[in-house]
Scaffold this motif. Structure first.
Motif, mmCIF file in Angstrom:
data_model
loop_
_atom_site.group_PDB
_atom_site.id
_atom_site.type_symbol
_atom_site.label_atom_id
_atom_site.label_comp_id
_atom_site.label_asym_id
_atom_site.label_seq_id
_atom_site.Cartn_x
_atom_site.Cartn_y
_atom_site.Cartn_z
ATOM 1 N N GLN A 46 57.808 28.717 5.290
ATOM 2 C CA GLN A 46 57.726 28.914 6.730
ATOM 3 C C GLN A 46 58.115 27.679 7.528
ATOM 4 O O GLN A 46 58.348 27.761 8.719
ATOM 5 C CB GLN A 46 56.304 29.322 7.100
ATOM 6 N N MET A 47 58.139 26.514 6.858
ATOM 7 C CA MET A 47 58.461 25.270 7.562
ATOM 8 C C MET A 47 59.568 24.539 6.822
ATOM 9 O O MET A 47 59.610 24.553 5.603
ATOM 10 C CB MET A 47 57.238 24.355 7.632
ATOM 11 N N GLU A 48 60.421 23.913 7.585
ATOM 12 C CA GLU A 48 61.475 23.072 7.027
ATOM 13 C C GLU A 48 61.282 21.684 7.608
ATOM 14 O O GLU A 48 61.127 21.519 8.818
ATOM 15 C CB GLU A 48 62.860 23.626 7.394
ATOM 16 N N TYR A 49 61.261 20.674 6.740
ATOM 17 C CA TYR A 49 61.047 19.293 7.166
ATOM 18 C C TYR A 49 62.378 18.551 7.136
ATOM 19 O O TYR A 49 63.077 18.570 6.131
ATOM 20 C CB TYR A 49 60.059 18.588 6.229
ATOM 21 N N ARG A 50 62.706 17.920 8.231
ATOM 22 C CA ARG A 50 63.944 17.144 8.331
ATOM 23 C C ARG A 50 63.673 15.866 9.082
ATOM 24 O O ARG A 50 62.834 15.827 9.989
ATOM 25 C CB ARG A 50 65.028 17.921 9.089
ATOM 26 N N LYS A 89 52.973 14.062 7.967
ATOM 27 C CA LYS A 89 51.924 14.646 7.139
ATOM 28 C C LYS A 89 50.561 14.478 7.803
ATOM 29 O O LYS A 89 49.768 15.419 7.869
ATOM 30 C CB LYS A 89 51.932 13.994 5.767
ATOM 31 N N ARG A 90 50.293 13.280 8.310
ATOM 32 C CA ARG A 90 49.017 13.018 8.970
ATOM 33 C C ARG A 90 48.829 13.956 10.157
ATOM 34 O O ARG A 90 47.789 14.596 10.310
ATOM 35 C CB ARG A 90 48.935 11.559 9.427
ATOM 36 N N LYS A 91 49.851 14.078 11.004
ATOM 37 C CA LYS A 91 49.758 14.946 12.187
ATOM 38 C C LYS A 91 49.508 16.400 11.802
ATOM 39 O O LYS A 91 48.670 17.083 12.398
ATOM 40 C CB LYS A 91 51.050 14.877 13.006
ATOM 41 N N ILE A 138 47.674 22.482 10.101
ATOM 42 C CA ILE A 138 48.874 23.268 9.813
ATOM 43 C C ILE A 138 49.188 23.249 8.318
ATOM 44 O O ILE A 138 49.631 24.244 7.762
ATOM 45 C CB ILE A 138 50.059 22.749 10.646
ATOM 46 N N VAL A 139 48.976 22.117 7.685
ATOM 47 C CA VAL A 139 49.140 22.001 6.234
ATOM 48 C C VAL A 139 47.934 21.272 5.657
ATOM 49 O O VAL A 139 47.226 20.569 6.372
ATOM 50 C CB VAL A 139 50.430 21.237 5.830
ATOM 51 N N LYS A 140 47.736 21.460 4.369
ATOM 52 C CA LYS A 140 46.695 20.725 3.652
ATOM 53 C C LYS A 140 47.374 19.556 2.949
ATOM 54 O O LYS A 140 48.536 19.639 2.549
ATOM 55 C CB LYS A 140 46.003 21.626 2.656
ATOM 56 N N ASP A 141 46.640 18.484 2.792
ATOM 57 C CA ASP A 141 47.170 17.271 2.180
ATOM 58 C C ASP A 141 47.903 17.561 0.873
ATOM 59 O O ASP A 141 49.012 17.100 0.666
ATOM 60 C CB ASP A 141 46.036 16.268 1.955
ATOM 61 N N LYS A 142 47.309 18.372 0.017
ATOM 62 C CA LYS A 142 47.903 18.659 -1.284
ATOM 63 C C LYS A 142 49.165 19.521 -1.183
ATOM 64 O O LYS A 142 49.972 19.555 -2.111
ATOM 65 C CB LYS A 142 46.891 19.339 -2.205
ATOM 66 N N ASP A 143 49.359 20.204 -0.055
ATOM 67 C CA ASP A 143 50.510 21.085 0.118
ATOM 68 C C ASP A 143 51.731 20.388 0.705
ATOM 69 O O ASP A 143 52.790 20.985 0.798
ATOM 70 C CB ASP A 143 50.145 22.270 1.022
ATOM 71 N N THR A 156 54.172 17.884 -0.084
ATOM 72 C CA THR A 156 54.764 17.072 -1.143
ATOM 73 C C THR A 156 56.279 17.166 -1.051
ATOM 74 O O THR A 156 56.807 18.072 -0.394
ATOM 75 C CB THR A 156 54.322 17.571 -2.526
ATOM 76 N N PRO A 157 56.998 16.283 -1.717
ATOM 77 C CA PRO A 157 58.471 16.396 -1.713
ATOM 78 C C PRO A 157 58.970 17.754 -2.174
ATOM 79 O O PRO A 157 59.979 18.250 -1.686
ATOM 80 C CB PRO A 157 58.905 15.282 -2.665
#
Length: 83
Positions: free
Chosen positions: A17-21, A64-66, A72-77, A79-80
């Protein structure tokens, strides 16, 4: 945006559902509600998706912190592999 077959399939079937760029000059033009074309670099198949939100940060660690603080996300989720 051109993607490898795995991430492309995940976006196409909506399991991703999310794309990180990184927020570079080219991507700085992206606005909320824009349509983005994703292309499978192997098959050239395309899918269009709508930008529903943007989260900008200086780096992935801050992003990740935000996202974790907002729930919106969990720390473990984050990852690269999920990027």
């Amino acid at each position: 945006m051109r993607l490898q077959p795995g991430p492309f399939a995940d976006i196409k079937n909506e399991s991703k559902q999310m794309e990180y760029r990184l927020y570079d000059k080219k991507k700085s033009r992206i606005q909320k509600y824009d349509m983005i074309r994703f292309e499978n670099i192997k098959t050239r198949e395309c899918v269009w998706t709508k930008v529903t939100n943007l989260y900008r940060s200086e780096n992935f660690k801050e992003l990740k912190r935000k996202l974790c603080v907002k729930g919106i996300v969990k720390d473990k989720d984050f990852t690269p592999i999920t990027m």
